[in-house]
Scaffold this active site. Structure first.
Site, PDB file in Angstrom:
ATOM      1  CG  HIS A 101     -22.662  22.436 -31.646  1.00  0.00           C
ATOM      2  ND1 HIS A 101     -22.303  21.731 -32.769  1.00  0.00           N
ATOM      3  CD2 HIS A 101     -23.850  23.007 -31.943  1.00  0.00           C
ATOM      4  CE1 HIS A 101     -23.226  21.886 -33.702  1.00  0.00           C
ATOM      5  NE2 HIS A 101     -24.177  22.655 -33.225  1.00  0.00           N
ATOM      6  CG  ASN A 114     -19.532  23.451 -42.820  1.00  0.00           C
ATOM      7  OD1 ASN A 114     -18.700  23.559 -43.710  1.00  0.00           O
ATOM      8  ND2 ASN A 114     -20.725  22.926 -43.039  1.00  0.00           N
ATOM      9  CB  ALA A 163     -24.067  25.721 -35.344  1.00  0.00           C
TER      10      ALA A 163
END
Ligand SMILES: NC(=O)C1=CN([C@@H]2O[C@H](COP(=O)(O)OP(=O)(O)OC[C@H]3O[C@@H](n4cnc5c(N)ncnc54)[C@H](O)[C@@H]3O)[C@@H](O)[C@H]2O)C=CC1
Ligand SMILES: O=C([O-])CC(=O)C(=O)O
Length: 263
Positions: free
Chosen positions: A216, A186, A120
């Protein structure tokens, strides 16, 4: 035509299947034993649905895991021991030192290779290159909606229903984050592997009641200079924990397996 084995058939795997490059066909699909008949009926005879790696007698050109850290524990060594290449999306499984050792051992003995997919986040290429010159610090912040943190230990660390402003509910190492939040963090392990390691990479996890995005942020410094990457990702409709870009990074690995120009 190259042949793909996929592990898992949830939200991410379905997205990957819909976008599979034309030169790669899904030939084998690994699902839990209880789901084999149902998934086989859905996919028809072109795909062989299995619950054990051992039941595949041929050699896939690529295996991609889209099934979770438990599936890596269950199937990873068997794939690698056969000399196959395993594209891993549940990279947080490698935060378990014993499992990481077993997978490396199986790969070393069988000739298999593990591709830790970027998932991601963006910037893993730059971070991994920066490491070669020496890194001083790497931090990661993951920020998601209350809906995305449901079913995780966040439920006991913060009031997901009552939160009214962005709130940090976890602060720790990448190893702790990846193990405590196996469906959500993850990427913390991926950043750690590319950068300073599981125990030196600092992680903050945030619930943001005003956002529907999976956000993120990676900050790193070292001999190369500084890096600051912010990514605002749309979750998959079928699973708010999982960013669309994570599925697309699996598709990218499929493309890299078939295209002579690897990028
Ligand atoms: N690196 C990254 O950026 C990201 C990684 N992930 C990882 O991807 C995984 C899959 O994500 P989603 O598809 O959204 O989750 P999901 O929950 O929609 O689907 C997971 C599927 O895997 C199957 N499965 C579970 N254990 C299995 C096993 N032992 N063997 C075969 N199949 C098994 C389940 O039956 C389910 O269909 C997550 O659990 C997470 O570990 C998710 C998002 C981002
Ligand atoms: O999809 C994301 O935003 C990240 C994620 O769940 C993970 O790293 O496990």
């Amino acid at each position: 035509m190259k042949q793909l084995m996929m592990i898992g058939f949830g939200a991410m795997a379905r997205e990957v299947l819909a976008l599979l490059p034309a030169e790669l066909s899904l030939k084998w699909l690994l699902v839990p034993a209880a789901r084999v008949a149902e998934v086989q009926a859905e996919l028809g005879p072109a795909v062989t649905v299995l619950s054990r790696v051992e039941d595949c007698a041929a050699t896939p050109d690529l295996v991609v895991e889209c099934a979770g850290q438990t599936a890596v524990r269950e199937h990873g060594s068997a794939v690698l021991a056969r000399g196959w290449t395993l594209g891993l999306i549940s990279v947080g499984a490698l935060a378990d030192e014993a499992l990481a050792r077993d997978l490396r051992l199986a790969a070393g003995q069988g000739g298999g290779r593990i591709l830790a997919l970027a998932g991601a986040i963006a910037g893993i290429d730059g971070l991994a290159a920066a490491r070669e010159g020496g890194l001083e610090s790497v931090t990661y912040q993951g920020r998601k909606s209350p809906q995305s943190w449901r079913g995780s230990p966040a439920e006991t660390l913060v009031d997901l229903d009552g939160v009214t402003a962005p709130t940090v509910f976890f602060s720790g190492t990448a190893r702790e984050a990846a193990r405590l939040f196996p469906a959500n963090a993850n990427v913390a392990a991926t950043i750690a592997l590319a950068g300073l390691g599981m125990d030196e990479t600092r992680v903050e996890l945030v619930v943001d009641p005003d956002s529907r995005r999976n956000q993120h942020r990676i900050r790193a410094s070292g001999r190369f200079g500084e890096l600051d990457i912010a990514l605002s990702g749309l979750p998959l409709a079928a699973n708010p924990k999982t960013s669309t870009l994570a599925a697309l990074s699996v598709v990218r690995a499929c493309r890299q397996c078939t295209d002579p120009l690897v990028i």
